[in-house]
Each structure stands twice: as C-alpha cells, then as structure tokens.
Design a protein around this motif. Structure first.
Motif, short mmCIF file in Angstrom:
data_model
loop_
_atom_site.label_atom_id
_atom_site.label_comp_id
_atom_site.label_asym_id
_atom_site.label_seq_id
_atom_site.Cartn_x
_atom_site.Cartn_y
_atom_site.Cartn_z
N PHE A 20 0.85 -1.28 -0.03
CA PHE A 20 0.11 0.30 -0.09
C PHE A 20 0.91 1.07 -0.06
O PHE A 20 1.96 1.22 0.67
N LYS A 21 0.60 2.13 -0.80
CA LYS A 21 1.29 3.40 -0.78
C LYS A 21 0.72 4.48 0.05
O LYS A 21 -0.41 5.01 -0.05
N GLY A 22 1.57 4.56 1.18
CA GLY A 22 0.81 5.46 2.27
C GLY A 22 1.41 4.85 3.61
O GLY A 22 2.18 4.07 3.54
N VAL A 23 0.99 5.66 4.57
CA VAL A 23 1.42 5.24 6.17
C VAL A 23 0.48 4.35 6.61
O VAL A 23 -0.50 3.98 6.20
N GLY A 24 1.01 3.63 7.73
CA GLY A 24 0.27 2.65 8.28
C GLY A 24 -0.97 2.90 8.75
O GLY A 24 -2.05 2.19 8.91
N THR A 25 -1.19 4.39 9.31
CA THR A 25 -2.37 4.44 9.85
C THR A 25 -3.34 4.74 8.86
O THR A 25 -4.38 4.41 8.95
N ALA A 26 -3.18 5.19 7.59
CA ALA A 26 -3.93 5.29 6.52
C ALA A 26 -4.41 3.90 6.06
O ALA A 26 -5.47 3.49 5.65
N MET A 27 -3.45 2.79 6.18
CA MET A 27 -4.04 1.41 5.97
C MET A 27 -4.66 1.01 6.88
O MET A 27 -5.86 0.26 6.57
N LEU A 28 -4.68 1.26 8.39
CA LEU A 28 -5.61 0.78 9.15
C LEU A 28 -7.00 1.51 8.95
O LEU A 28 -7.87 0.79 9.18
N GLU A 29 -7.15 2.83 8.52
CA GLU A 29 -8.45 3.45 8.11
C GLU A 29 -8.95 2.65 7.18
O GLU A 29 -10.10 2.48 6.92
N LYS A 30 -8.36 2.25 6.21
CA LYS A 30 -8.77 1.51 4.96
C LYS A 30 -9.14 0.29 5.40
O LYS A 30 -10.36 -0.08 4.90
N LEU A 31 -8.46 -0.51 6.30
CA LEU A 31 -9.06 -1.92 6.66
C LEU A 31 -10.50 -1.73 7.47
O LEU A 31 -11.24 -2.61 7.20
N VAL A 32 -10.52 -0.56 8.39
CA VAL A 32 -11.56 -0.65 9.05
C VAL A 32 -12.94 -0.16 8.14
O VAL A 32 -13.97 -0.60 8.18
N ALA A 33 -12.57 0.67 7.40
CA ALA A 33 -13.63 1.15 6.22
C ALA A 33 -14.13 0.04 5.52
O ALA A 33 -15.40 -0.08 4.98
N GLU A 34 -13.29 -1.11 5.25
CA GLU A 34 -13.68 -2.36 4.50
C GLU A 34 -14.21 -3.17 5.25
O GLU A 34 -14.71 -4.30 4.75
N GLY A 35 -14.50 -3.14 6.79
CA GLY A 35 -15.33 -3.87 7.71
C GLY A 35 -14.52 -4.58 8.51
O GLY A 35 -15.02 -5.51 9.35
N HIS A 36 -13.13 -4.49 8.58
CA HIS A 36 -12.18 -5.28 9.52
C HIS A 36 -12.72 -4.59 11.01
O HIS A 36 -12.80 -3.37 11.02
N GLU A 37 -12.73 -5.51 11.87
CA GLU A 37 -12.98 -4.99 13.25
C GLU A 37 -11.88 -5.57 14.23
O GLU A 37 -11.43 -6.71 14.02
N TYR A 38 -11.36 -4.56 15.13
CA TYR A 38 -10.25 -5.10 15.94
C TYR A 38 -10.62 -4.59 17.34
O TYR A 38 -11.19 -3.63 17.60
N THR A 39 -10.35 -5.53 18.35
CA THR A 39 -10.67 -5.47 19.60
C THR A 39 -9.51 -4.63 20.43
O THR A 39 -9.63 -4.13 21.33
N LYS A 40 -8.42 -4.62 19.71
CA LYS A 40 -7.02 -3.81 20.50
C LYS A 40 -5.98 -3.85 19.45
O LYS A 40 -5.78 -4.58 18.47
N ALA A 41 -5.32 -2.66 19.38
CA ALA A 41 -4.09 -2.23 18.58
C ALA A 41 -2.83 -2.19 19.47
O ALA A 41 -2.99 -1.85 20.73
N VAL A 42 -1.86 -2.45 18.99
CA VAL A 42 -0.36 -2.39 19.57
C VAL A 42 0.48 -1.50 18.43
O VAL A 42 0.58 -2.20 17.39
N ALA A 43 0.98 -0.43 18.89
CA ALA A 43 1.70 0.14 17.92
C ALA A 43 3.34 0.23 18.54
O ALA A 43 3.44 0.41 19.76
N ILE A 44 4.34 0.01 17.90
CA ILE A 44 5.67 -0.10 18.15
C ILE A 44 6.34 0.55 16.94
O ILE A 44 6.53 -0.03 15.97
N GLY A 45 7.42 1.63 17.33
CA GLY A 45 8.08 2.23 16.28
C GLY A 45 8.63 3.51 16.72
O GLY A 45 8.54 3.92 17.64
N PRO A 46 8.95 4.54 15.87
CA PRO A 46 9.10 5.69 16.17
C PRO A 46 8.19 6.51 17.03
O PRO A 46 6.84 6.40 16.85
#
Length: 280
Positions: free
Chosen positions: A170-196
């Motif tokens: 995907f061309k873009g940052v990880g947060t944009a990918m997350l928004e795309k997944l949720v918009a497509e119907g993916h549901e998550y009960t918990k997120a974990v972010a590790i990085g800068p």
C-alpha cells in the motif's frame, strides 16, 4: 561475558544478533527488554527482545545504528562477547497475563514502523500460537527497509505492507492502511503500535478516532533501565511514570506524546558529537 552467536545485517544500518543468554531466554516474555553493554565502559543500551529460544538458550536483538553506542554494538561480530546483558526487564505485554479463554474472540492489529517491527514478532507469534486472530501492518519509507516480513507473515493471519514511495504494498503510512481496513469492514478489539515516537502518536490519534484501544511501547525513552536515572519519565494519564519499570507499554490514549517527543530529542546535539568522535 555474553557471546554473540550469529550476526546478520537486515538493512544497511540495522543488525540482528543472536546472543547466548540461557537464563534470560528461560524467563523472557513478549514486550520485555534487555540492557546491553558493549564493553566495561560502555553505555547501557535498552533493546526490546525480538525473539527468544528457550531450548537453545538464546535471545535475539535488533539494533539500528544511530549514535555512538549503537554504532559500537553493530561493529561487533559473531564470536565476540558483550560485557553485560541484563534482563528480562520491564513488564510483559498486557495479553500475556490473560488466559486463553479471556483472549478468545479478540482480534489484534499491530502497527509497526522501522526497527519496531522486530519486537512485534514475538508478540504476534505468542498470540498466533494460541489461536488468537492477529493482523500486522508494517510501514517503511521504501521496500528495502523492511525487516522480519517473512517471520511475521508466518506469525499472523494477515500482513499488510505499506511504503511511503509505493515501492511495495500500500502506498501510504500505516495509519492510512488501518483506516482503509476498518472502512472495508475489519474489526479489531485491540491495537499495539511499536516504532518511532511520532508514528505511535498518530497511530494513537487514529485508533482513538476509530474507537480501538491501543498500547504503545516507549522503549526508546529508556537509558538506565532500572528507574534510577529518571531519563524515561513520561506523563501517563496525568501521572509521572517511568517507561523502564512501569512499562515499556502503556495505554496510548493516556500518554503525553508531545512531552515524550521533547524528552527524546533533548540530547540530539550531544549524541551527534559523540558519534562524530568515532569517525575521527
């Protein structure tokens, strides 16, 4: 002394090492970290555990060459020794203390950036081995900066690669990918972010907007690793906490990221000067 058994350059400045440390390997859990000293006069370097092998008595560390101390660490070769490796330190990831019954039905999404991808691996693997649904987003500036992708792909249900330049996934940052997944119907009960730190800040902003609870790892703030130096002080829910003994993972909603970013950049000049001395 702690012997380096293997060394591999994952990118031009990111190094993976397997280190002989049987007692640490026997006790390590996902989310914890180590303190490494390259030599007797070396700085204490906090590194999140990237893997552990209890049978072989090894722990895996991944280091990005940035300052003087990390440069000295990466210069070591297989067969060399570290003066000290202390650990496991810090608290394990929150899910480690939960029973399989408590975790059943949950779906985790990990958002990894840079060398933060490496410590995501033992966490994703721990959950995946217990049948817990896990998706992972890995972001990098370009495809040649990805690390651990094959291992993480085998330790999760779905792996999503993101690049700033569009060279892979995907061309873009990880947060944009997350928004795309949720918009497509993916549901998550918990997120974990590790990085800068800045990535974790915006991952938290995005998760809050999407209504997803998120934990973040503040390992990059640490120096001493025991709570004695106070370098990793951070405001969490309005209270002063120490990343090394109270974390390294915290509820992202509660972290004062602006304060953490200021603290992280406090000694940039001194760090650059120290690295320049190595080149002279």
């Amino acid at each position: 002394m702690f012997k380096i058994l293997t060394k591999k350059m994952l990118t031009h400045n990111v190094c993976e090492m397997d280190v002989s440390a049987p007692r640490i390997a026997a006790a390590a859990k996902p989310g914890q970290f180590l303190i490494v000293r390259v030599n007797e006069k070396g700085e204490r370097i906090p590194l999140t555990i990237s893997d552990y092998d209890r049978d072989n008595g090894t722990v895996t560390i991944v280091t990005q060459e940035i300052g003087a101390s990390s440069t000295a660490l990466v210069a070591k070769e297989a067969g060399d020794d570290f003066a000290d490796v202390v650990g496991p330190l810090g608290n394990p990831s929150e899910f480690v203390s939960k029973s399989d019954e408590e975790l059943r039905g949950r779906r985790y999404i990990f958002i990894a950036g840079g060398v933060g991808t490496a410590p995501v691996y033992p966490q994703a693997k721990w959950l995946h081995e217990r049948g817990i649904a896990v998706d992972v987003i890995i972001g990098a500036r370009s495809k040649d900066l990805f690390i651990f992708t094959d291992r993480i792909a085998a330790a999760c249900d779905n792996l999503y690669l993101c690049t700033d330049d569009g060279s892979a996934g995907f061309k873009g940052v990880g947060t944009a990918m997350l928004e795309k997944l949720v918009a497509e119907g993916h549901e998550y009960t918990k997120a974990v972010a590790i990085g800068p730190m800045i990535m974790m800040k915006f991952a938290t902003v995005t998760c809050k907007k999407l209504g997803i609870p998120i934990d973040v790892s503040l390992n990059t703030l640490m120096v001493d690793g025991t709570g004695m130096c106070g370098a990793c002080r951070v405001s969490v829910a309005g209270n002063t906490r120490f990343a090394c003994v109270d974390g390294p993972e915290f509820n992202g909603y509660d972290v004062d990221f602006d304060e953490a970013l200021r603290r992280l950049g406090q000694y940039k000049i001194e760090e650059a000067e120290a690295k320049e001395k190595i080149r002279i």
